[in-house]
Design a protein around this motif. Structure first.
Motif, short mmCIF file in Angstrom:
data_model
loop_
_atom_site.label_atom_id
_atom_site.label_comp_id
_atom_site.label_asym_id
_atom_site.label_seq_id
_atom_site.Cartn_x
_atom_site.Cartn_y
_atom_site.Cartn_z
N GLY A 234 47.25 21.62 -13.61
CA GLY A 234 46.17 21.81 -14.56
C GLY A 234 46.69 22.10 -15.95
N GLU A 235 47.69 22.95 -16.05
CA GLU A 235 48.29 23.27 -17.35
C GLU A 235 48.93 22.02 -17.96
N TYR A 236 49.60 21.23 -17.12
CA TYR A 236 50.27 20.03 -17.62
C TYR A 236 49.26 19.01 -18.13
N LEU A 237 48.18 18.80 -17.39
CA LEU A 237 47.16 17.85 -17.82
C LEU A 237 46.48 18.32 -19.11
N TYR A 238 46.27 19.63 -19.22
CA TYR A 238 45.66 20.16 -20.44
C TYR A 238 46.58 19.94 -21.64
N GLU A 239 47.86 20.27 -21.49
CA GLU A 239 48.80 20.10 -22.60
C GLU A 239 48.95 18.63 -22.97
N THR A 240 48.96 17.77 -21.97
CA THR A 240 49.07 16.34 -22.22
C THR A 240 47.87 15.84 -23.01
N TYR A 241 46.68 16.29 -22.60
CA TYR A 241 45.47 15.89 -23.33
C TYR A 241 45.49 16.46 -24.74
N LYS A 242 45.84 17.73 -24.88
CA LYS A 242 45.85 18.37 -26.19
C LYS A 242 46.76 17.64 -27.17
N ASN A 243 47.90 17.17 -26.67
CA ASN A 243 48.88 16.54 -27.54
C ASN A 243 48.58 15.08 -27.86
N CYS A 244 47.49 14.55 -27.29
CA CYS A 244 47.20 13.14 -27.52
C CYS A 244 46.50 12.89 -28.84
N ALA A 245 46.03 13.95 -29.50
CA ALA A 245 45.34 13.79 -30.79
C ALA A 245 45.58 15.02 -31.66
N LYS A 246 45.62 14.82 -32.96
CA LYS A 246 45.83 15.93 -33.88
C LYS A 246 44.54 16.71 -34.13
N ASP A 247 43.43 16.03 -34.08
CA ASP A 247 42.13 16.65 -34.37
C ASP A 247 41.19 16.39 -33.20
N HIS A 248 40.79 17.43 -32.50
CA HIS A 248 39.90 17.28 -31.34
C HIS A 248 38.45 17.60 -31.69
N TYR A 249 38.13 17.77 -32.96
CA TYR A 249 36.74 18.06 -33.35
C TYR A 249 35.88 16.83 -33.08
N ALA A 250 34.83 17.01 -32.24
CA ALA A 250 33.91 15.92 -31.88
C ALA A 250 34.68 14.69 -31.39
N TYR A 251 35.74 14.94 -30.64
CA TYR A 251 36.61 13.87 -30.15
C TYR A 251 36.59 13.83 -28.63
#
Length: 309
Positions: A222-239
């Motif tokens: 779960g932590e790995y998938l979260y970090e992987t998703y987080k790092n896929c974009a610089k701005d996650h606002y309304a993304y």
């Protein structure tokens, strides 16, 4: 010219139905190419009531994340090896796939993955086929079919590839990387369940906040998938980002989440369009995906942790 076995139409249609039971499968994945393959691998390995994953194959890919198909395949292989310990599933064998795409006319690309697929398929009873789930360029699968055409009668291919039949073109990454391989799969007569990308699997979007709330605290994976998703974009606002590779596992988990119908196996034009031919053998075409129950199932299984067979 490769000669494929004649498959009885009654048996073909029977194998194009959802199996309605737990099945044996292999998963062919370009795991380093995007962040959705990691979710699909996790989904498959946390769904032991639906599928028994016998092997994982690294598929080639070539884009800005690789220097060529061989490098893409090797990076995918290493990414699979990174994921399995997080799931407690180091028991699942992993095989390197093709280092190049399929020759246009004849021949195949030798690889551990293609050889393993041939071996497993030949050992399968035609009445109990091996499911080959592919979520990248379908080179490994097509190579195995060209190596041993008879396996077309012993497998069911479930592939995320191309776009919806109604889309203006089918120049989609998985398909268009290796058009000859896609043609082999559609021409060989094997049962094929096609999940198109744009227009069908493109419904499967999720957000960082959803991954944080329902995935992040679910152990190492779960932590790995979260970090992987987080790092896929610089701005996650309304993304949001599409996680469409999970669609193939979703159809196996519950066909009600992936309504489908039988359609003639398509041809592919040189300029990347579907060509419909009503005289061709049938495939199963997934026309829609119900986004919410699929993600609900995925999140619950990740939260439940990896389970052994």
């Amino acid at each position: 010219m490769t000669t494929y076995p004649a498959i009885d139409e009654e048996r073909l249609i029977r194998h194009l139905r959802h199996p309605g039971r737990k099945i044996r499968m292999v998963l062919d994945t370009d795991t380093f190419n995007e962040i959705d393959d990691q979710f699909a691998v996790t989904y498959a390995l946390t769904s032991p009531d639906s599928v028994a994953v016998e092997a994982l194959y690294a598929a080639p890919f070539f884009n800005e994340l690789s220097t060529g198909p061989a490098d893409g395949m090797e990076k995918s292989y290493q990414e699979i090896l990174k994921i399995l310990p997080l799931l407690g599933r180091e028991d699942v064998p992993v095989y390197r796939g093709s280092t190049s795409y399929l020759p246009k006319e004849e021949g195949f690309v030798e690889s551990e993955a293609a050889s393993d697929l041939v071996e497993r398929a030949l050992a399968s009873d035609p009445s109990d086929p091996l499911y080959v789930v592919a979520i990248g360029a379908i080179t490994n699968v097509a190579s195995a079919i060209r190596m041993e055409p008879s396996i077309a009668g012993r497998i069911v291919v479930v592939w995320l590839g191309g776009h919806a039949f109604s889309w203006p073109d089918t120049r989609e990454f998985n398909l268009y990387q290796d058009v000859p391989a896609a043609r082999v799969v559609f021409d060989c007569g094997a049962p094929v369940v096609l999940v198109p990308c744009m227009g069908v699997a493109s419904h499967l979007h999720t957000s960082l906040s959803e991954i944080r709330d329902y995935v992040k605290d679910s152990g190492p994976i779960g932590e790995y998938l979260y970090e992987t998703y987080k790092n896929c974009a610089k701005d996650h606002y309304a993304y949001t980002r599409v996680i469409w590779d999970i669609s193939t596992i979703a159809w196996l988990a519950n066909p009600d989440w992936a309504p489908s119908y039988l359609a003639p196996s398509p041809r592919i034009s040189d300029d990347g369009r579907w060509i419909q031919d009503p005289t061709r053998h049938p495939i199963r075409y997934v026309r829609h995906l119900h986004r919410d129950p699929i993600f609900r199932d995925l999140f619950r299984k990740i939260a439940g942790g990896a389970r052994t067979e």
